[in-house]
Design a protein around this motif. Structure first.
Motif, PDB file in Angstrom:
ATOM      1  N   ASN A 282     -22.894  54.417  31.376  1.00 21.65           N
ATOM      2  CA  ASN A 282     -23.019  55.606  32.215  1.00 21.65           C
ATOM      3  C   ASN A 282     -22.358  55.447  33.576  1.00 21.65           C
ATOM      4  O   ASN A 282     -22.417  56.347  34.416  1.00 21.65           O
ATOM      5  CB  ASN A 282     -24.504  55.959  32.414  1.00 21.65           C
ATOM      6  N   HIS A 283     -21.734  54.293  33.779  1.00 21.95           N
ATOM      7  CA  HIS A 283     -21.150  54.006  35.095  1.00 21.95           C
ATOM      8  C   HIS A 283     -19.647  54.227  35.064  1.00 21.95           C
ATOM      9  O   HIS A 283     -18.969  53.848  34.111  1.00 21.95           O
ATOM     10  CB  HIS A 283     -21.449  52.566  35.504  1.00 21.95           C
ATOM     11  N   ILE A 284     -19.119  54.865  36.094  1.00 24.80           N
ATOM     12  CA  ILE A 284     -17.679  55.046  36.233  1.00 24.80           C
ATOM     13  C   ILE A 284     -17.193  54.249  37.446  1.00 24.80           C
ATOM     14  O   ILE A 284     -17.645  54.453  38.569  1.00 24.80           O
ATOM     15  CB  ILE A 284     -17.302  56.532  36.386  1.00 24.80           C
ATOM     16  N   TYR A 285     -16.276  53.307  37.179  1.00 25.91           N
ATOM     17  CA  TYR A 285     -15.653  52.534  38.246  1.00 25.91           C
ATOM     18  C   TYR A 285     -14.406  53.287  38.713  1.00 25.91           C
ATOM     19  O   TYR A 285     -13.664  53.845  37.898  1.00 25.91           O
ATOM     20  CB  TYR A 285     -15.230  51.149  37.741  1.00 25.91           C
ATOM     21  N   GLN A 286     -14.166  53.292  40.015  1.00 29.68           N
ATOM     22  CA  GLN A 286     -13.005  53.996  40.570  1.00 29.68           C
ATOM     23  C   GLN A 286     -12.012  53.001  41.152  1.00 29.68           C
ATOM     24  O   GLN A 286     -12.338  52.234  42.058  1.00 29.68           O
ATOM     25  CB  GLN A 286     -13.434  54.989  41.655  1.00 29.68           C
ATOM     26  N   LEU A 287     -10.796  53.023  40.623  1.00 23.89           N
ATOM     27  CA  LEU A 287      -9.701  52.229  41.167  1.00 23.89           C
ATOM     28  C   LEU A 287      -8.864  53.113  42.091  1.00 23.89           C
ATOM     29  O   LEU A 287      -8.869  54.337  41.971  1.00 23.89           O
ATOM     30  CB  LEU A 287      -8.828  51.696  40.024  1.00 23.89           C
ATOM     31  N   PRO A 288      -8.126  52.511  43.017  1.00 21.05           N
ATOM     32  CA  PRO A 288      -7.313  53.320  43.929  1.00 21.05           C
ATOM     33  C   PRO A 288      -6.244  54.109  43.178  1.00 21.05           C
ATOM     34  O   PRO A 288      -5.623  53.602  42.249  1.00 21.05           O
ATOM     35  CB  PRO A 288      -6.681  52.281  44.868  1.00 21.05           C
ATOM     36  N   LYS A 289      -6.060  55.372  43.600  1.00 21.89           N
ATOM     37  CA  LYS A 289      -5.022  56.218  43.015  1.00 21.89           C
ATOM     38  C   LYS A 289      -3.717  55.988  43.777  1.00 21.89           C
ATOM     39  O   LYS A 289      -3.581  56.402  44.922  1.00 21.89           O
ATOM     40  CB  LYS A 289      -5.431  57.691  43.090  1.00 21.89           C
ATOM     41  N   ASN A 290      -2.794  55.308  43.141  1.00 22.09           N
ATOM     42  CA  ASN A 290      -1.523  54.996  43.802  1.00 22.09           C
ATOM     43  C   ASN A 290      -0.323  55.506  43.008  1.00 22.09           C
ATOM     44  O   ASN A 290       0.809  55.096  43.231  1.00 22.09           O
ATOM     45  CB  ASN A 290      -1.401  53.482  44.046  1.00 22.09           C
ATOM     46  N   ASP A 291      -0.583  56.418  42.060  1.00 26.47           N
ATOM     47  CA  ASP A 291       0.478  57.037  41.264  1.00 26.47           C
ATOM     48  C   ASP A 291       0.059  58.478  40.981  1.00 26.47           C
ATOM     49  O   ASP A 291      -0.353  58.811  39.877  1.00 26.47           O
ATOM     50  CB  ASP A 291       0.688  56.259  39.965  1.00 26.47           C
ATOM     51  N   GLY A 292       0.110  59.311  42.019  1.00 25.60           N
ATOM     52  CA  GLY A 292      -0.413  60.669  41.886  1.00 25.60           C
ATOM     53  C   GLY A 292      -1.919  60.616  41.690  1.00 25.60           C
ATOM     54  O   GLY A 292      -2.642  60.053  42.509  1.00 25.60           O
ATOM     55  N   GLU A 293      -2.395  61.192  40.585  1.00 25.01           N
ATOM     56  CA  GLU A 293      -3.826  61.196  40.276  1.00 25.01           C
ATOM     57  C   GLU A 293      -4.262  59.924  39.551  1.00 25.01           C
ATOM     58  O   GLU A 293      -5.441  59.761  39.236  1.00 25.01           O
ATOM     59  CB  GLU A 293      -4.168  62.422  39.423  1.00 25.01           C
ATOM     60  N   ASN A 294      -3.319  59.025  39.258  1.00 24.27           N
ATOM     61  CA  ASN A 294      -3.620  57.849  38.442  1.00 24.27           C
ATOM     62  C   ASN A 294      -3.496  56.552  39.243  1.00 24.27           C
ATOM     63  O   ASN A 294      -2.965  56.527  40.354  1.00 24.27           O
ATOM     64  CB  ASN A 294      -2.680  57.808  37.232  1.00 24.27           C
ATOM     65  N   HIS A 295      -3.976  55.483  38.641  1.00 26.41           N
ATOM     66  CA  HIS A 295      -3.820  54.124  39.171  1.00 26.41           C
ATOM     67  C   HIS A 295      -2.718  53.440  38.370  1.00 26.41           C
ATOM     68  O   HIS A 295      -2.621  53.627  37.157  1.00 26.41           O
ATOM     69  CB  HIS A 295      -5.146  53.359  39.014  1.00 26.41           C
ATOM     70  N   ILE A 296      -1.878  52.667  39.044  1.00 26.63           N
ATOM     71  CA  ILE A 296      -0.795  51.990  38.333  1.00 26.63           C
ATOM     72  C   ILE A 296      -0.599  50.567  38.847  1.00 26.63           C
ATOM     73  O   ILE A 296      -0.767  50.277  40.038  1.00 26.63           O
ATOM     74  CB  ILE A 296       0.528  52.793  38.453  1.00 26.63           C
ATOM     75  N   HIS A 297      -0.272  49.676  37.917  1.00 28.09           N
ATOM     76  CA  HIS A 297       0.187  48.312  38.200  1.00 28.09           C
ATOM     77  C   HIS A 297      -0.727  47.518  39.131  1.00 28.09           C
ATOM     78  O   HIS A 297      -0.269  46.737  39.974  1.00 28.09           O
ATOM     79  CB  HIS A 297       1.611  48.335  38.749  1.00 28.09           C
ATOM     80  N   GLY A 298      -2.062  47.770  38.990  1.00 32.03           N
ATOM     81  CA  GLY A 298      -3.027  46.925  39.692  1.00 32.03           C
ATOM     82  C   GLY A 298      -3.165  47.170  41.173  1.00 32.03           C
ATOM     83  O   GLY A 298      -3.835  46.408  41.863  1.00 32.03           O
TER      84      GLY A 298
END
Length: 328
Positions: A85-101
């Motif tokens: 039930n948990h959602i982890y949030q990574l930084p968005k660095n490709d528009g609305e998405n996260h890319i390449h760590g």
């Protein structure tokens, strides 16, 4: 067999070094401890991969050339990972998405040690990636091993372990050109299926058969035939930028030019191909243009949604990715 290294700079208080592995036939492999990067593969003094003009250039601008890209290589939809039930949030660095760590492992300075024997020359590189870095949970230790032997095998192994539940899907991001360009190369892939992608570059249609499509490389064909096609997927991404699901048979991929051949084996379930679509002879990579090389990123394919079970690592579960490239 020989191993050596030279210091060429300092970053964040750590020495930047170029490492050399050489076999008894004069083949040389150049590595950087910046990003655990495969910098050059020199066969009869001819470079088999795309490289920047100098080692110093790699830390000036992120180009991914030869780097160990992680913790995730590729995109994560909305930068989210849902576990239970948990959602982890990574930084968005490709528009609305996260890319390449995010500020990824290819941008870090790794520690290293060298080893030499009658059979092979070896470099071991180590990185500690702390809990919370780029939004990823878990303290993680990474260990990359490059080896060169007298049969012109260049092997790459990445081992990693985390002390917490986390996600991990790295890849070596070398661009191969065999001394020519991607348009001149013949590519063979043992893949019956590929993943079409949407406008943002993430898969959105599930697996599709390569049968009767420009993505059928099972018998081998010139990459230029696919790049020059009217296929909507090729036009959408300005070239190949697609995951192929491997059949599990080896070799996974074979690249050939008029003069050279590269045979690739791996334990990865997929290969993500990218034909250097964005390069245009500008910036630090001013010596590289569009379609000058092709990546064969051995990894898990990117997911359509945010349930990332395939790339979830349990605490203290060992991750191991193996790749071997044979050059002739």
């Amino acid at each position: 067999m020989k191993t050596s290294f030279i210091k060429y700079g300092v970053k964040d208080g750590q020495d930047l070094c170029e490492i050399s592995l050489e076999n008894d036939h004069g083949m040389k492999v150049k590595l950087l401890n910046y990003g655990a990067t495969l910098e050059k593969v020199l066969l009869n003094s001819e470079n088999m991969i795309l490289s920047l003009n100098s080692p110093e250039d790699y830390s000036k601008e992120r180009n991914f050339l030869g780097g160990t890209v992680g913790r995730i290589c590729g995109r994560v939809r909305l930068g989210q990972w849902k576990h239970g039930n948990h959602i982890y949030q990574l930084p968005k660095n490709d528009g609305e998405n996260h890319i390449h760590g995010g500020n990824g492992t290819d941008m870090k300075v790794w520690n290293f040690k060298l080893k030499n024997s009658d059979q092979e020359s070896q470099a071991d590189l180590f990185l500690f990636d702390s809990d919370g870095d780029n939004g990823y949970p878990g303290n993680m230790k990474l260990h990359v091993t490059y080896k060169l032997d007298n049969k012109n095998n260049v092997s790459y192994k990445l081992e990693a372990v985390s002390d917490q539940l986390t996600i991990f899907n790295p890849a070596n991001h070398t661009y191969f050109n065999l001394g020519e360009s991607a348009t001149d190369l013949n590519l063979q892939l043992t893949a019956d299926y590929y993943l079409p992608v949407g406008k943002g570059g993430l898969p959105n249609q599930g697996m599709q058969s390569v049968e009767n499509t420009v993505f059928d490389f099972r018998q081998g064909k010139k990459i230029a035939k696919t790049l020059g096609s009217d296929d909507s997927q090729i036009k959408l991404r300005n070239g190949l930028d697609h995951p192929f699901i491997l059949n599990g048979m080896q070799p996974a991929a074979i690249l050939t030019s008029d003069k050279h051949k590269m045979v690739m084996t791996t334990n990865a379930p997929a290969i993500v191909t990218y034909t250097a679509n964005h390069f245009n002879h500008t910036g630090i990579a001013n010596n590289i243009g569009q379609y000058d090389g092709i990546t064969l990123e051995a990894q898990c394919p990117p997911a359509e949604g945010i349930n990332l079970g395939e790339i979830t690592l349990l605490p203290y579960e060992k991750f191991e990715r193996k790749i071997n490239w044979n050059f002739s």
